[in-house]
Every structure is written in C-alpha cells, then in structure tokens.
Scaffold this motif. Structure first.
Motif, PDB file in Angstrom:
ATOM      1  N   TYR A 198     106.924  49.478 -39.616  1.00 33.61           N
ATOM      2  CA  TYR A 198     105.745  48.757 -40.107  1.00 33.61           C
ATOM      3  C   TYR A 198     104.644  48.824 -39.052  1.00 33.61           C
ATOM      4  CZ  TYR A 198     107.534  45.062 -37.033  1.00 33.61           C
ATOM      5  OH  TYR A 198     108.004  44.366 -35.945  1.00 33.61           O
ATOM      6  N   ALA A 199     103.420  48.620 -39.519  1.00 32.62           N
ATOM      7  CA  ALA A 199     102.290  48.562 -38.584  1.00 32.62           C
ATOM      8  C   ALA A 199     102.022  47.103 -38.253  1.00 32.62           C
ATOM      9  CB  ALA A 199     101.048  49.168 -39.241  1.00 32.62           C
ATOM     10  N   ILE A 200     101.804  46.812 -36.981  1.00 28.87           N
ATOM     11  CA  ILE A 200     101.326  45.464 -36.633  1.00 28.87           C
ATOM     12  C   ILE A 200      99.887  45.612 -36.160  1.00 28.87           C
ATOM     13  CG2 ILE A 200     102.426  45.542 -34.333  1.00 28.87           C
ATOM     14  CD1 ILE A 200     102.509  42.444 -34.516  1.00 28.87           C
ATOM     15  N   ILE A 255      91.695  54.334 -44.322  1.00 24.62           N
ATOM     16  CA  ILE A 255      92.617  55.457 -44.095  1.00 24.62           C
ATOM     17  C   ILE A 255      93.976  55.248 -44.743  1.00 24.62           C
ATOM     18  CG2 ILE A 255      93.653  54.672 -41.895  1.00 24.62           C
ATOM     19  CD1 ILE A 255      92.608  58.150 -41.921  1.00 24.62           C
ATOM     20  N   CYS A 256      94.397  54.010 -44.925  1.00 25.21           N
ATOM     21  CA  CYS A 256      95.777  53.782 -45.375  1.00 25.21           C
ATOM     22  C   CYS A 256      96.001  54.374 -46.770  1.00 25.21           C
ATOM     23  CB  CYS A 256      96.108  52.291 -45.385  1.00 25.21           C
ATOM     24  SG  CYS A 256      97.805  52.027 -45.963  1.00 25.21           S
ATOM     25  N   PRO A 257      96.909  55.337 -46.886  1.00 28.12           N
ATOM     26  CA  PRO A 257      97.104  55.989 -48.192  1.00 28.12           C
ATOM     27  C   PRO A 257      97.806  55.094 -49.207  1.00 28.12           C
ATOM     28  CG  PRO A 257      98.586  56.934 -46.537  1.00 28.12           C
ATOM     29  CD  PRO A 257      97.752  55.917 -45.833  1.00 28.12           C
ATOM     30  N   PHE A 258      98.356  53.966 -48.740  1.00 26.29           N
ATOM     31  CA  PHE A 258      99.113  53.103 -49.641  1.00 26.29           C
ATOM     32  C   PHE A 258      98.393  51.786 -49.933  1.00 26.29           C
ATOM     33  CE2 PHE A 258     101.945  55.749 -47.101  1.00 26.29           C
ATOM     34  CZ  PHE A 258     102.535  56.495 -48.114  1.00 26.29           C
ATOM     35  N   GLY A 259      97.196  51.652 -49.442  1.00 30.84           N
ATOM     36  CA  GLY A 259      96.447  50.409 -49.674  1.00 30.84           C
ATOM     37  C   GLY A 259      97.098  49.215 -48.988  1.00 30.84           C
ATOM     38  N   SER A 260      97.883  49.476 -47.931  1.00 30.93           N
ATOM     39  CA  SER A 260      98.613  48.370 -47.295  1.00 30.93           C
ATOM     40  C   SER A 260      97.713  47.489 -46.440  1.00 30.93           C
ATOM     41  CB  SER A 260      99.737  48.923 -46.414  1.00 30.93           C
ATOM     42  OG  SER A 260     100.495  49.850 -47.116  1.00 30.93           O
ATOM     43  N   ILE A 261      96.580  48.049 -45.992  1.00 33.32           N
ATOM     44  CA  ILE A 261      95.619  47.208 -45.267  1.00 33.32           C
ATOM     45  C   ILE A 261      94.568  46.836 -46.313  1.00 33.32           C
ATOM     46  CG2 ILE A 261      94.095  47.022 -43.275  1.00 33.32           C
ATOM     47  CD1 ILE A 261      95.734  49.246 -41.962  1.00 33.32           C
ATOM     48  N   LEU A 262      94.568  45.583 -46.665  1.00 29.46           N
ATOM     49  CA  LEU A 262      93.838  45.150 -47.857  1.00 29.46           C
ATOM     50  C   LEU A 262      92.333  45.294 -47.685  1.00 29.46           C
ATOM     51  CD1 LEU A 262      96.006  41.963 -48.509  1.00 29.46           C
ATOM     52  CD2 LEU A 262      96.242  44.232 -49.535  1.00 29.46           C
ATOM     53  N   ARG A 315      93.957  42.485 -43.093  1.00 30.66           N
ATOM     54  CA  ARG A 315      95.163  41.807 -43.582  1.00 30.66           C
ATOM     55  C   ARG A 315      96.123  42.846 -44.146  1.00 30.66           C
ATOM     56  NH1 ARG A 315      93.726  38.980 -48.138  1.00 30.66           N
ATOM     57  NH2 ARG A 315      91.917  40.343 -48.216  1.00 30.66           N
ATOM     58  N   MET A 316      97.415  42.614 -43.913  1.00 30.67           N
ATOM     59  CA  MET A 316      98.435  43.603 -44.286  1.00 30.67           C
ATOM     60  C   MET A 316      99.215  43.211 -45.524  1.00 30.67           C
ATOM     61  SD  MET A 316      98.951  46.245 -42.277  1.00 30.67           S
ATOM     62  CE  MET A 316     100.665  46.647 -42.605  1.00 30.67           C
ATOM     63  N   ASP A 317      99.573  44.226 -46.315  1.00 27.23           N
ATOM     64  CA  ASP A 317     100.586  44.062 -47.352  1.00 27.23           C
ATOM     65  C   ASP A 317     101.815  44.805 -46.829  1.00 27.23           C
ATOM     66  OD1 ASP A 317     102.293  44.144 -49.428  1.00 27.23           O
ATOM     67  OD2 ASP A 317     100.998  45.262 -50.798  1.00 27.23           O
ATOM     68  N   THR A 369     104.181  47.423 -48.863  1.00 28.68           N
ATOM     69  CA  THR A 369     103.879  48.824 -49.164  1.00 28.68           C
ATOM     70  C   THR A 369     103.724  49.690 -47.905  1.00 28.68           C
ATOM     71  OG1 THR A 369     101.542  48.234 -49.283  1.00 28.68           O
ATOM     72  CG2 THR A 369     102.757  48.325 -51.368  1.00 28.68           C
ATOM     73  N   CYS A 370     103.661  49.075 -46.742  1.00 32.14           N
ATOM     74  CA  CYS A 370     103.475  49.855 -45.502  1.00 32.14           C
ATOM     75  C   CYS A 370     104.728  50.682 -45.201  1.00 32.14           C
ATOM     76  CB  CYS A 370     103.179  48.902 -44.338  1.00 32.14           C
ATOM     77  SG  CYS A 370     103.121  49.747 -42.741  1.00 32.14           S
ATOM     78  N   THR A 371     104.506  51.964 -44.904  1.00 30.63           N
ATOM     79  CA  THR A 371     105.638  52.852 -44.587  1.00 30.63           C
ATOM     80  C   THR A 371     105.761  53.113 -43.092  1.00 30.63           C
ATOM     81  OG1 THR A 371     104.261  54.818 -44.714  1.00 30.63           O
ATOM     82  CG2 THR A 371     105.292  54.068 -46.783  1.00 30.63           C
ATOM     83  N   GLY A 372     104.785  52.626 -42.320  1.00 30.38           N
ATOM     84  CA  GLY A 372     104.798  52.910 -40.882  1.00 30.38           C
ATOM     85  C   GLY A 372     104.364  54.325 -40.568  1.00 30.38           C
ATOM     86  N   CYS A 373     103.544  54.920 -41.440  1.00 35.28           N
ATOM     87  CA  CYS A 373     103.161  56.326 -41.257  1.00 35.28           C
ATOM     88  C   CYS A 373     102.324  56.546 -39.989  1.00 35.28           C
ATOM     89  CB  CYS A 373     102.387  56.834 -42.476  1.00 35.28           C
ATOM     90  SG  CYS A 373     100.731  56.122 -42.637  1.00 35.28           S
ATOM     91  N   GLY A 374     101.608  55.543 -39.543  1.00 35.32           N
ATOM     92  CA  GLY A 374     100.876  55.642 -38.272  1.00 35.32           C
ATOM     93  C   GLY A 374      99.432  56.098 -38.375  1.00 35.32           C
ATOM     94  N   LEU A 375      98.958  56.420 -39.570  1.00 36.63           N
ATOM     95  CA  LEU A 375      97.570  56.887 -39.679  1.00 36.63           C
ATOM     96  C   LEU A 375      96.579  55.833 -39.194  1.00 36.63           C
ATOM     97  CD1 LEU A 375      97.588  58.710 -43.143  1.00 36.63           C
ATOM     98  CD2 LEU A 375      97.485  59.727 -40.875  1.00 36.63           C
ATOM     99  N   CYS A 376      96.877  54.580 -39.499  1.00 33.75           N
ATOM    100  CA  CYS A 376      95.946  53.514 -39.110  1.00 33.75           C
ATOM    101  C   CYS A 376      95.886  53.368 -37.582  1.00 33.75           C
ATOM    102  CB  CYS A 376      96.324  52.196 -39.767  1.00 33.75           C
ATOM    103  SG  CYS A 376      98.037  51.720 -39.469  1.00 33.75           S
ATOM    104  N   ALA A 377      97.043  53.547 -36.915  1.00 30.60           N
ATOM    105  CA  ALA A 377      97.062  53.416 -35.448  1.00 30.60           C
ATOM    106  C   ALA A 377      96.208  54.506 -34.800  1.00 30.60           C
ATOM    107  CB  ALA A 377      98.499  53.507 -34.936  1.00 30.60           C
ATOM    108  N   PHE A 394      99.774  49.055 -33.798  1.00 24.47           N
ATOM    109  CA  PHE A 394     101.004  49.613 -33.220  1.00 24.47           C
ATOM    110  C   PHE A 394     102.027  49.781 -34.340  1.00 24.47           C
ATOM    111  CE2 PHE A 394      98.608  47.028 -30.342  1.00 24.47           C
ATOM    112  CZ  PHE A 394      98.481  47.841 -29.229  1.00 24.47           C
ATOM    113  N   ILE A 395     102.848  50.831 -34.218  1.00 25.86           N
ATOM    114  CA  ILE A 395     103.834  51.098 -35.257  1.00 25.86           C
ATOM    115  C   ILE A 395     105.220  50.754 -34.709  1.00 25.86           C
ATOM    116  CG2 ILE A 395     104.767  52.811 -36.854  1.00 25.86           C
ATOM    117  CD1 ILE A 395     101.750  52.217 -37.221  1.00 25.86           C
ATOM    118  N   ILE A 396     105.865  49.809 -35.352  1.00 24.00           N
ATOM    119  CA  ILE A 396     107.147  49.295 -34.861  1.00 24.00           C
ATOM    120  C   ILE A 396     108.268  49.706 -35.809  1.00 24.00           C
ATOM    121  CG2 ILE A 396     108.379  47.190 -34.193  1.00 24.00           C
ATOM    122  CD1 ILE A 396     105.797  47.579 -32.597  1.00 24.00           C
TER     123      ILE A 396
END
Ligand code: SF4
Ligand code: SF4
Length: 269
Positions: A28-30, A45-52, A62-64, A67-75, A84-86
């Motif tokens: 997940y992204a924090i 950038i988030c391809p999954f709309g996880s950052i609202l 704000r995060m959902d 749906t976050c996959t931890g792909c790291g694009l946002c970081a 950060f991707i944890i």
C-alpha cells in the motif's frame, strides 16, 4: 509542531496508516503529506483512482486503501517526496519500504544501506531489493529496501554505506549552509538557492524585496512552502537572528481559490 520542524509525529503518521487488516493484506502507499499546498499530481497519476479527487487543489490527499495495489507511481511523481510504498505482507519478520530517492549515485540491488527516520536519525540497516529509475515518466527513482518489520513505518530515508568515501555532488542534507546553489528553493517559480544568495549578496535581505525582484513566494503557494527557507537563507548570509527577519506581507487571498467562490461570495472558503 509539524509546521515548525517539518517532522511528522507518531500521531500524524498513525492517522495516515490503513487498518491492521489492510496492512497485512498487501502493498500500500502511505501519503505523508500534511500541509495544505496547491498540488495534486498524485491524484492524477493513480491508475486505480485510489488517491481520491480533490474538491480544492489545496486539499490534503485522501486514500482509498481498498483499491491501492502499491504500484508506486504516486511515490515517483510526488514533488514533495511524501509518498512511500509499504509491504508488510510477505514475511513475519521483514517488510519492505519504497522510498523516493533523488541523490546520486543510486544504490544498487543487494546493497546494504543505512535507514534513517523522519528526523534523519539512524534506525537500522536495510537491504536494497530493487531500484526503479522511472525513465518512462522521468520522475523520482523509488528505492525499495527490506527492513525489520517493526521498523517499516519508522524509516523514511536511506543513506549509502560508502557515502563517506564517495565524493557526493550533493551536500549533507542536514547542513543547509552547504546546499548547492542549484537547489530549487521556490518550486512555484523555479528559483534556486543560488539566485536568492546572489540577491542577498547585493544587499536585498528582506523577504518582500526578494519577492519583488525575483518572484520568490509569488507563485500559487504564496510563500507557504518557501518563506521559511528563504528567511533561513537570509539569516545565514547576513548573521541576523531568524526572529528579527521580517516575515513579509501576507495579502488576501492567502491561498488560491476558485473564481466562483469570489463571485458567489461562498462562505467558509
Ligand atoms: S501505489 Fe499505485 S495504486 Fe496505490 S495510490 Fe499510488 S498510484 Fe495508486
Ligand atoms: S503529489 Fe505529493 S505533495 Fe502533492 S498533494 Fe500529492 S502527496 Fe502531497
């Protein structure tokens, strides 16, 4: 406290974390972005709309987490290096943390590096699992490091072990006196520390003077990001006490607002 030190405390960080169940279920992204500034590339950038989506560009992201996959694009795209991707899910004893890293040379897979906390204090050693240079997007490289599981949300920076022996082009980040002249101090107007220093050397040692001459603090953030950094630079160059340096004028609107809010007289903007 955060606005004074720039170091997030335990409460801020724990509020940003997902539930224990989500933490155990996969990467997940924090997002440790705690200051309202006009910025939103993470939401785009988030391809999954996880950052609202934000209602206002000054909103905090704000995060959902569902749906976050931890792909790291946002970081890789965050200009504040605040994401950060944890991954706490792959072992009982170790976890990984993906850290945006803008220094050179980059560490290599397998390197043992020093892991530091948010205040720059050494916490533990870590082993580099991968380095994603993000050539595709030309963004910040993200270095993923394996660390003891109980430290994964404590460590937020890394330092190469051999750094002491390598001639680094960048200065010690704790020694602001030695920041290279090329460091951007005002991101909105793309102004470097060197440009600010040059003006101070010419006798312009007042925030408002610098603002008029080279536009520091004139961009969308209206000095909320750079004002203190520039005042610190004035203090260092002139020897004046920080508290004796004028803060400069604050003029409304103190943050960017939509035209409809001005025209319609919307309350609570
Ligand atoms: S890690 Fe990937 S999926 Fe998660 S918020 Fe960032 S961009 Fe979106
Ligand atoms: S891109 Fe980074 S600094 Fe900008 S709003 Fe998102 S988390 Fe904050």
């Amino acid at each position: 406290m955060y606005l004074k030190t720039g170091v997030a405390d335990k409460e801020l960080v724990s509020n940003a974390l997902p539930t224990e169940e989500r933490r155990a279920s996969g990467p997940y992204a924090i997002i440790e972005c705690f200051q309202e500034i006009p910025c939103n590339p993470c939401t785009e950038i988030c391809p999954f709309g996880s950052i609202l989506p934000m209602d206002d560009i000054n909103d905090l992201p704000r995060m959902d987490y569902d749906t976050c996959t931890g792909c790291g694009l946002c970081a890789a795209i965050c200009p504040g290096l605040a994401i950060f991707i944890i991954n706490e899910s792959y072992s009982d004893t170790v976890a990984s943390v993906g850290i945006p890293y803008e220094f050179v040379p980059l560490p290599q897979k397998g390197d043992v590096v020093k892991m530091m906390d948010r205040a720059g204090e050494f916490v533990t050693d870590g082993k580099v699992l991968r380095v994603v240079p993000n050539k595709k997007y030309e963004n910040t490289p993200v270095v993923t490091v394996e660390v003891p599981k109980d430290k994964v949300n404590e460590v937020r920076f890394l330092q190469l072990k051999q750094e002491a022996e390598v001639a680094m082009p960048t200065a010690d980040p704790n020694d602001e006196e030695n920041l290279p002249d090329t460091t951007i101090i005002c991101r909105c107007e793309n102004i470097t520390v060197g440009e600010v220093r040059k003006m101070i050397d010419q006798g312009y040692d007042d925030f408002d003077e610098l603002k008029r001459l080279i536009r520091t603090g004139m961009g969308p953030c209206q000095g909320r990001t750079c004002r203190h950094l520039i005042m610190q630079e004035i203090s260092r160059k002139t020897g004046k006490k920080f508290e004796d340096i004028e803060l400069g004028a604050f003029r409304p609107p103190t943050k960017p607002i939509q035209l409809e809010q001005l025209i319609g007289g919307k309350e609570d903007v």
